[in-house]
Scaffold this active site. Structure first.
Site, short mmCIF file in Angstrom:
data_model
loop_
_atom_site.label_atom_id
_atom_site.label_comp_id
_atom_site.label_asym_id
_atom_site.label_seq_id
_atom_site.Cartn_x
_atom_site.Cartn_y
_atom_site.Cartn_z
N ASP A 24 -0.82 -9.53 0.01
CA ASP A 24 -0.90 -8.83 1.29
C ASP A 24 -2.38 -8.46 1.48
O ASP A 24 -2.90 -7.57 0.81
CB ASP A 24 -0.02 -7.57 1.25
N LYS A 67 -10.74 -7.32 8.16
CA LYS A 67 -9.64 -8.11 8.74
C LYS A 67 -9.68 -8.08 10.28
O LYS A 67 -9.23 -9.02 10.93
CB LYS A 67 -8.31 -7.54 8.23
N GLU A 118 3.53 -11.16 8.22
CA GLU A 118 3.85 -9.94 7.48
C GLU A 118 5.29 -9.47 7.72
O GLU A 118 6.00 -9.14 6.76
CB GLU A 118 2.85 -8.84 7.85
N ASP A 152 5.57 -1.58 11.65
CA ASP A 152 4.52 -1.55 10.64
C ASP A 152 3.38 -0.61 11.06
O ASP A 152 2.59 -0.94 11.94
CB ASP A 152 3.99 -2.98 10.42
P1 ADP Z 1 -2.78 -1.54 5.91
O1 ADP Z 1 -1.55 -2.36 6.06
O2 ADP Z 1 -3.41 -1.16 7.22
O3 ADP Z 1 -3.77 -2.13 4.97
P2 ADP Z 1 -1.25 0.46 4.34
O4 ADP Z 1 0.10 -0.06 4.64
O5 ADP Z 1 -1.71 0.37 2.95
O6 ADP Z 1 -2.37 -0.12 5.31
O7 ADP Z 1 -1.28 1.99 4.83
C1 ADP Z 1 -2.32 2.83 4.57
C2 ADP Z 1 -2.06 4.16 5.25
O8 ADP Z 1 -0.86 4.74 4.71
C3 ADP Z 1 -3.18 5.17 5.04
O9 ADP Z 1 -3.51 5.78 6.25
C4 ADP Z 1 -2.53 6.18 4.09
O10 ADP Z 1 -3.07 7.47 4.26
C5 ADP Z 1 -1.09 6.13 4.54
N1 ADP Z 1 -0.16 6.71 3.55
C6 ADP Z 1 -0.01 6.36 2.26
N2 ADP Z 1 0.90 7.15 1.65
C7 ADP Z 1 1.33 8.05 2.59
C8 ADP Z 1 2.25 9.16 2.60
N3 ADP Z 1 2.91 9.51 1.50
N4 ADP Z 1 2.42 9.84 3.75
C9 ADP Z 1 1.76 9.50 4.87
N5 ADP Z 1 0.87 8.48 4.92
C10 ADP Z 1 0.66 7.76 3.81
MG MG Z 2 -0.23 -3.84 6.12
#
Ligand code: ADP
Ligand code: MG
Length: 618
Positions: A23, A86, A186, A210
Site C-alpha cells: 500500500d 503521491k 485500493e 477511505d
Molecule cells: P494514507 O492512506 O493517507 O497514507 P493512513 O490510512 O495511514 O493514510 O491514515 C493516516 C491518518 O490516520 C493520520 O491522519 C493519523 O493521524 C490517522 N489515525 C491513525 N490512528 C488513528 C486513531 N486511532 N484515531 C484517529 N485517527 C487516527
Molecule cells: Mg490509504
C-alpha cells in the site's frame, strides 16, 4: 525451469518466490505478505513499526532517509524533506497549480504540460524516483524481515488514478527493483481483505469509505464473477486526519490565548503541538478527556468538543458518499456492505456517521490502516496461483506500446492487463507541416525501444499540413481474447485513418519473455536515467526551437539587452544539451524560461490588448 528457493525464516522449501502486497499511501506506506499458514500479515521489520511514513529526506551529501527518521526533518529542514509525493505522481504542474502552497519543497513549473519535478539542492527528482525510494525501503524491510529476496509485488492505487498515474506507479516499482505484477485499486484490495469478492458465485455492491491522513475517497464497487467494477468514485483530495489535528491545534491556541504569529516563529514548538494534537486525537479512542503538557502550558480538550470541531469535515465526506451513490444510480438500500479504510476511520464520530448514513453496521474488524496492504497480499497470492479455487483471467505477458520522441517506449497496454482489452492515447506532430507520421509498435518493458521487440511499423499518410502540435492523432490498441492486436491510427481533424493487425505472442517463447522481464529489472536504473535525459533533451530542444522563433518574430519589440541576454541563455542551453547531464539541462531550461517569461507575457498582453481594442471598434 521452475526456481526453488528456501525460506530462511521458516526453514521450509518454497516453490514460489514470495510476492508481497504494497500500500503506497500519501501519508503512510506498508508491505504485507501471505505467511506459511496462508494468512495475510503485515511486515514489522525489526520492530520499526508497520507503517512507514511516506516521507523522503535528503541530507547535505545527498544521503536518503525514508520513513519516521525522515519525518523528524519536516519542520527543521522542510526544503529537503519531501512528503505527499503521491499527490504529484503522474501529474503535470497544471494539475496541481491550485495547491502549490501546500508543498514546502520546490515543485518545478517550467512547463505546465509535462510531468512535475522536484528540486532538492541542485538535483531534480521526479515523483517516480521519490516513490521508488519509498518502495525500495519497503522492499528492503520485507527482505530483512522475511530473510528472502523480494522481487515481485502487487501495488495499490486509488480507484480514480488515471493511466499516467498507474504507469508512474509501475515505473516507481521498477526503479526500486520490483516487478509490479499488478496495480490494484485500493478499494478492491480492502474488499479482498474482508473476503468480499473471493467467492466467484456471489454478486455484491459495496461502498468503500477511505479517510486517510490528507485525502478522502469513497468508491462504489460492483462485484460479479470475481470481477470488480468501479461504478463511481467521489472524494476530496485535501481532506483527512491532518484536518482533525489542525482543529485540535487551533482550539488549544484559542483557548490558551496564544498568539499564532509568535508561535509560527518557533517551528519546533508548533511541530510538537501538532504531534501532541495527533496523539490526543488517537487517545479519544479510550478516554473522553485529554490533558497534554506542552512546555509549561496545559492543553486540554474533551471528546465532545473534538467531535463538534470536526463535524463539518465529516459531514463533507457524507456529502461525497451521497454524490457517489447518485453517480452510480443506486439507492442506499442497494449497498450490501460498507468497508472502512484509512487510519482516520478509527475516529468514533466518523464510524457513527457513516454507519448512520448507510443504515447498517460498517466493516471495521480489520485494522483500517493495514487493510489495503493485506488485500494486496491476497491479490499477490492469487496471482502466484496459490488459490486454485480462484479463476485467473488471461493476461498479456509483456507491455505493448509505440515509439515516441527520442526512441522512447510509450506503453499503451501495460503487461498483466486482462484480455480482451483496449486502450488508446492521443499524439501530435513535432514539426510544422508534417504530413506523414511513422507509427512503430513494440512489446517489452524497457524504456528505450531499441531494447524491445518490434511488432509492426506503418505510416499514417495524408495528414493535412498544419503547424506542429495541431494534428490530433488517436492511436488505439485493441487486444482480443485470441491475443490478436489491432492497431488503429486516426487523425481526428481530417479523418485519415490506418489500421494493422499483429499477434504479439507469435514467435516468442516463455523463456524469452522471462529474460525480457528480468532484463528490465536489472537495467531499470540505467534505463530510467536514459529516459530522463532524453526527455530533458527533447524538452530543451523544443524550448530552443520556440524561443528562436519567438526572437525572429518579435525581436524588434524587445530591447537590445533582452535580445543579447536571451541569446546568451540560448547558447548556454545548447551547450547543456550536448553535455549528457539532465540536471544541467533542466537548470538551463529554468533560467531561459525565467528570463524570457516576463517579456513573452508582456508581448502576449499587448497582442491581446490590440485584438480586444480591434474588436470593440467594430
Ligand atoms: P494514507 O492512506 O493517507 O497514507 P493512513 O490510512 O495511514 O493514510 O491514515 C493516516 C491518518 O490516520 C493520520 O491522519 C493519523 O493521524 C490517522 N489515525 C491513525 N490512528 C488513528 C486513531 N486511532 N484515531 C484517529 N485517527 C487516527
Ligand atoms: Mg490509504
Amino acid at each position: 525451469m521452475a526456481k526453488i528457493s528456501i525460506n530462511l525464516a521458516t526453514g521450509s522449501i518454497q516453490k514460489e518466490e514470495i510476492i508481497v502486497g504494497i500500500d503506497l499511501g500519501t501519508t503512510n506506506s506498508l508491505v504485507a505478505f501471505i505467511n506459511p499458514d496462508k494468512e495475510p500479515k503485515v511486515i514489522n521489520d525489526a520492530g520499526k513499526g508497520v507503517l512507514v511514513p511516506s516521507i523522503v529526506h535528503f541530507g547535505p551529501a545527498g544521503e536518503v532517509t525514508v520513513g519516521n527518521e525522515a519525518k523528524n526533518y519536516l519542520l527543521t529542514d522542510p526544503q529537503n524533506t519531501i512528503f505527499s509525493v503521491k499527490r504529484l505522481l503522474g501529474r503535470s504542474y497544471k494539475d496541481i497549480e491550485k495547491h502549490k502552497d501546500f508543498f514546502s519543497y520546490k515543485v518545478i513549473d517550467d512547463d505546465s504540460e509535462s510531468l512535475v519535478k522536484i528540486k532538492v539542492g541542485d538535483t531534480f527528482y521526479t515523483p517516480i524516483e521519490l516513490s521508488g525510494m519509498i518502495l525500495k525501503e519497503l522492499k528492503q524491510r520485507a527482505e530483512h524481515a522475511l530473510k528472502t529476496p523480494v522481487n515481485r509485488a502487487v501495488v495499490t492505487v486509488p480507484a480514480y488514478f488515471n493511466d499516467s498515474q498507474r504507469q508512474a506507479t509501475r515505473d516507481a516499482g521498477k526503479l526500486a527493483g520490483l516487478d509490479v505484477l499488478r496495480i490494484v485499486n485500493e478499494p478492491t484490495a480492502a474488499s479482498l481483505a474482508y473476503g468480499i469478492g473471493l467467492n466467484p458465485d456471489e454478486t455484491k455492491t459495496i461502498a468503500v469509505y477511505d479517510l486517510g491522513g490528507g485525502t478522502f475517497d469513497v468508491s462504489i464497487l460492483q462485484i460479479q464473477n470475481g470481477i470488480f467494477e468501479v461504478l463511481a468514485t467521489n472524494g476530496d483530495t485535501f481532506l483527512g486526519g491532518d484536518d482533525f489535528d489542525a482543529a485540535i491545534l487551533d482550539y488549544w491556541i484559542k483557548n490558551n490565548h496564544l498568539d499564532l504569529d509568535t508561535l509560527l516563529l518557533y517551528p519546533k514548538i508548533m511541530q510538537e503541538m501538532r504531534l501532541k494534537a495527533e496523539e490526543t486525537k488517537k487517545m479519544f479512542l479510550h478516554q473522553s478527556i485529554v490533558n497534554q503538557k506542552i512546555g509549561d502550558i496545559w492543553c486540554t480538550i474533551d471528546r465532545n468538543t473534538f467531535e463538534q470541531l470536526i463535524l463539518p469535515k465529516v459531514e463533507q465526506t457524507i456529502d461525497c458518499c451521497r454524490k457517489a451513490l447518485a453517480d452510480a444510480k443506486l439507492d442506499i438500500s442497494q449497498i450490501d456492505e460498507v468497508v472502512m479504510v484509512g487510519g482516520s476511520t478509527r475516529t468514533a464520530l466518523v464510524k457513527r456517521m457513516v454507519s448512520e448514513f448507510f443504515g447498517r453496521p460498517v466493516h471495521d474488524e480489520v485494522n483500517p490502516d493495514e487493510v489495503v496492504a493485506l488485500g494486496a497480499a491476497i491479490q499477490a497470492d492469487i496471482l502466484a496461483g496459490n488459490r486454485k479455487d480462484i479463476l485467473l483471467l488471461d493476461v498479456t505477458p509483456l507491455s505493448l506500446g509505440i515509439e515516441t520522441m527520442g526512441g522512447l517506449m510509450d506503453v499503451i497496454i501495460p503487461r498483466n492487463s486482462k484480455v480482451p482489452t483496449k486502450a488508446g492515447r492521443q499524439y501530435t506532430t513535432s514539426i510544422d507541416g508534417q504530413v506523414n507520421m511513422k507509427i512503430a509498435v513494440y512489446q517489452g518493458e524497457r524504456d528505450l525501444i531499441k531494447e524491445n521487440r518490434k511488432l509492426a511499423e506503418f505510416d499514417l499518410k495524408g495528414i493535412p499540413a498544419m503547424p506542429a502540435g495541431f494534428p490530433k492523432v488517436d492511436i488505439n490498441f485493441l487486444l482480443n481474447a485470441d491475443g490478436i492486436l489491432k492497431i488503429q491510427a486516426i487523425e481526428l481533424r481530417s479523418g485519415v485513418k490506418q489500421e494493422v493487425e499483429v499477434k504479439p505472442t507469435y514467435g516468442i517463447t516463455d523463456d524469452q519473455v522471462e529474460k525480457m522481464l528480468m532484463d528490465s529489472i536489472t537495467h531499470a536504473k540505467d534505463d530510467i536515467a536514459q529516459r530522463m535525459l532524453i526527455e530533458a533533451r527533447t524538452e530543451g530542444e523544443q524550448m530552443v526551437y520556440t524561443v528562436e522563433r519567438f526572437i525572429e518574430k518579435h525581436g524588434t519589440h524587445l530591447s537590445v539587452a533582452e535580445v543579447t541576454n536571451t541569446q546568451q541563455y540560448l547558447k548556454s542551453l545548447k551547450e547543456a544539451l550536448t553535455s549528457g547531464d539532465k540536471d544541467l539541462i533542466h537548470k538551463n531550461i529554468d533560467e531561459l524560461n525565467e528570463f524570457t517569461r516576463p517579456f513573452a507575457e508582456r508581448l502576449m498582453d499587448q497582442a491581446i490588448g490590440t485584438a480586444m481594442r480591434g474588436k470593440s471598434v467594430e
